[in-house]
Design an enzyme around this catalytic site. Structure first.
Site, mmCIF file in Angstrom:
data_model
loop_
_atom_site.group_PDB
_atom_site.id
_atom_site.type_symbol
_atom_site.label_atom_id
_atom_site.label_comp_id
_atom_site.label_asym_id
_atom_site.label_seq_id
_atom_site.Cartn_x
_atom_site.Cartn_y
_atom_site.Cartn_z
ATOM 1 N N TRP A 1 0.884 -1.006 -0.408
ATOM 2 C CA TRP A 1 -0.425 0.414 -0.092
ATOM 3 C C TRP A 1 0.402 1.529 -0.452
ATOM 4 C CZ3 TRP A 1 -4.135 -0.461 -2.230
ATOM 5 C CH2 TRP A 1 -5.022 -2.053 -1.903
ATOM 6 N N ASP B 1 -2.221 6.685 6.155
ATOM 7 C CA ASP B 1 -3.007 6.220 5.935
ATOM 8 C C ASP B 1 -3.341 4.917 6.701
ATOM 9 O OD1 ASP B 1 -4.107 3.715 4.785
ATOM 10 O OD2 ASP B 1 -3.220 3.440 3.313
ATOM 11 N N LYS C 1 -13.014 -1.407 6.286
ATOM 12 C CA LYS C 1 -11.609 -2.712 7.371
ATOM 13 C C LYS C 1 -12.435 -2.510 9.298
ATOM 14 C CE LYS C 1 -8.646 -3.238 3.745
ATOM 15 N NZ LYS C 1 -7.799 -2.116 3.075
HETATM 16 C C1 LIG Z 1 -7.511 -1.611 1.921
HETATM 17 C C2 LIG Z 1 -6.038 -0.943 2.148
HETATM 18 C C3 LIG Z 1 -6.013 0.861 0.868
HETATM 19 C C4 LIG Z 1 -6.826 0.640 -0.059
HETATM 20 O O1 LIG Z 1 -8.334 0.969 0.539
HETATM 21 P P1 LIG Z 1 -9.374 1.470 -0.342
HETATM 22 O O2 LIG Z 1 -10.614 2.112 -0.537
HETATM 23 O O3 LIG Z 1 -9.537 -0.020 -1.608
HETATM 24 O O4 LIG Z 1 -8.332 2.255 -1.902
HETATM 25 C C5 LIG Z 1 -5.045 1.104 1.561
HETATM 26 N N1 LIG Z 1 -4.256 0.977 2.457
HETATM 27 C C6 LIG Z 1 -4.553 0.483 3.186
HETATM 28 C C7 LIG Z 1 -4.191 0.008 4.875
HETATM 29 C C8 LIG Z 1 -5.180 -0.495 3.000
HETATM 30 O O5 LIG Z 1 -5.241 -1.415 4.545
#
Ligand SMILES: *Cc1c(COP(=O)(O)O)cnc(C)c1O
Length: 366
Positions: free
Chosen positions: A102, A172, A196
């Site tokens: 990511w 993030d 999540k």
């Molecule tokens: C799942 C995830 C993403 C991507 O998320 P989307 O909403 O599918 O774009 C980005 N960063 C992390 C750390 C993730 O776990």
């Protein structure tokens, strides 16, 4: 009926009481004879929902008044672009720490907007740890420093948040927001896809310090400007109304449970249960350095793909599902987000123990 425990990395398990409430309110929200899905986003009912969702975020994360809470679409992946589009203004240069796939995607997008320096990376260690940052080497001629607090695929997490001094820290937090206590004032901007630890897919939450807004390039699209959302309380256009409604219910559930601090204790208990078993096991291994281990995503494997496959079958027959590892890593991964009950992890460990007893003669040490 056998209980199902869903270890999916995302979209992932939601608290059962929340789903029951959604079901109860589905056909007629507050006696209106219609679902929240069918209501105007300008109705007083929805306005109350979105205001409460924001208020609950503020309460649960102790977000100070000089931070905005924005509800955006496009997933965390759109934030890979929106962050540099909005924040790369003075130096047009940012620091990124590369801790996994990511982070790499975030870096890839930022490079299209400005200059990126990879401050640290654990790529050479196959991302099995969080690299150490030498804070004293930071120069102030960047617009921000970006980290990924929890690496969903690699199963790592920052156990301490780096001190970046004057440089705004951007995080993030998609896979561990609300799972442990964070001091929001250490960050300039936090973003997280909802699917999540927050609610259903379709919503992304951005928490941003006010002074970082206002540097937007005039010719950029309106919908990619944070100020569009902050000036309209995220109601410039139609927001993802149903995900925001479910999010409000999840946040209420978390508050009733005792808040993020209590949640963190439960999450630590769940994670230790699994890590302690894996560390003693002669069959299962987790390759992440102890100091960097995630509380949310725990990858593990046996010595062979054949045994992994057998284990996944056994787990599935017990209602322990979506334990397949990420397609890039193979093996298994247990995602044990806030909504995964302790019981689910206990059942998983029991199943792993049994499997090990049955297969101990086949163990090949790696
Ligand atoms: C799942 C995830 C993403 C991507 O998320 P989307 O909403 O599918 O774009 C980005 N960063 C992390 C750390 C993730 O776990």
């Amino acid at each position: 009926m056998q209980e199902t425990y869903n270890f999916s990395a995302g979209p992932s398990v939601l608290p059962k009481p929340v789903l029951e409430k959604v079901q109860k309110e589905l056909l007629s929200y507050q006696g209106q004879g219609m679902s929240v899905m069918e209501m105007s986003h300008r109705s007083s009912y929805f306005e109350e929902i979105i205001q409460q969702a924001e208020a609950l975020f503020r309460q649960l994360m102790h977000i100070p008044d000089n931070y905005k809470v924005l509800f955006i679409q496009g997933g965390a992946s759109l934030q890979f672009s929106m962050v540099p589009m909005n924040l790369l203004h003075t130096f047009r240069h940012a620091y990124y720490v590369n801790t996994g796939s990511w982070s790499e995607k975030a870096i890839h997008e930022a490079k299209k907007i400005g200059e990126v320096t990879i401050l640290a990376s654990s790529k050479e260690q196959q991302f099995t740890k969080i690299p150490t940052l030498e804070s004293h080497t930071l120069k102030n001629n960047v617009d921000y420093l970006h980290i990924t607090t929890n690496n969903t695929i690699e199963g790592t997490r920052y156990s301490t948040i780096p001190d970046t001094g004057e440089i705004p820290l951007v995080a993030d937090m998609s896979s561990n927001i609300l799972s442990e206590v964070y001091d929001v004032t250490k960050f300039g901007l936090i973003y997280a896809g909802a699917q999540k630890n927050i609610g259903p897919a379709g919503l992304t939450v951005v928490i941003v310090r006010e002074d970082l807004l206002g540097y937007y390039q005039k010719d950029n699209p309106t919908m990619l400007n944070y100020e569009t959302y902050s000036n309209s309380h995220s109601l410039y256009n139609t927001p993802p109304t149903f995900p925001i409604y479910v999010t409000r219910l999840v946040l209420e559930w978390l508050k009733d449970l005792g808040g993020v601090k209590v949640m963190e204790e439960i999450n630590r208990e769940k994670a230790s249960l699994l890590y302690d078993f894996i560390d003693e096991s002669a069959l299962f291994v987790n390759r992440v350095e102890k100091e960097s281990r995630s509380l949310m995503n725990i990858p593990f494997t046996t010595s062979s793909e054949e045994l992994n496959k057998k284990f996944l079958e056994k787990a599935g027959s017990r209602g322990l599902v979506t334990l397949e590892g990420h397609r890039s890593t193979g093996g298994m991964r247990a995602s044990i987000y806030n909504a995964m009950p302790l019981e689910g992890v206990q059942k998983l460990v029991e199943c792993m123990k049994e499997f090990e007893m049955e297969h101990r003669l086949e163990v090949k040490h790696v």
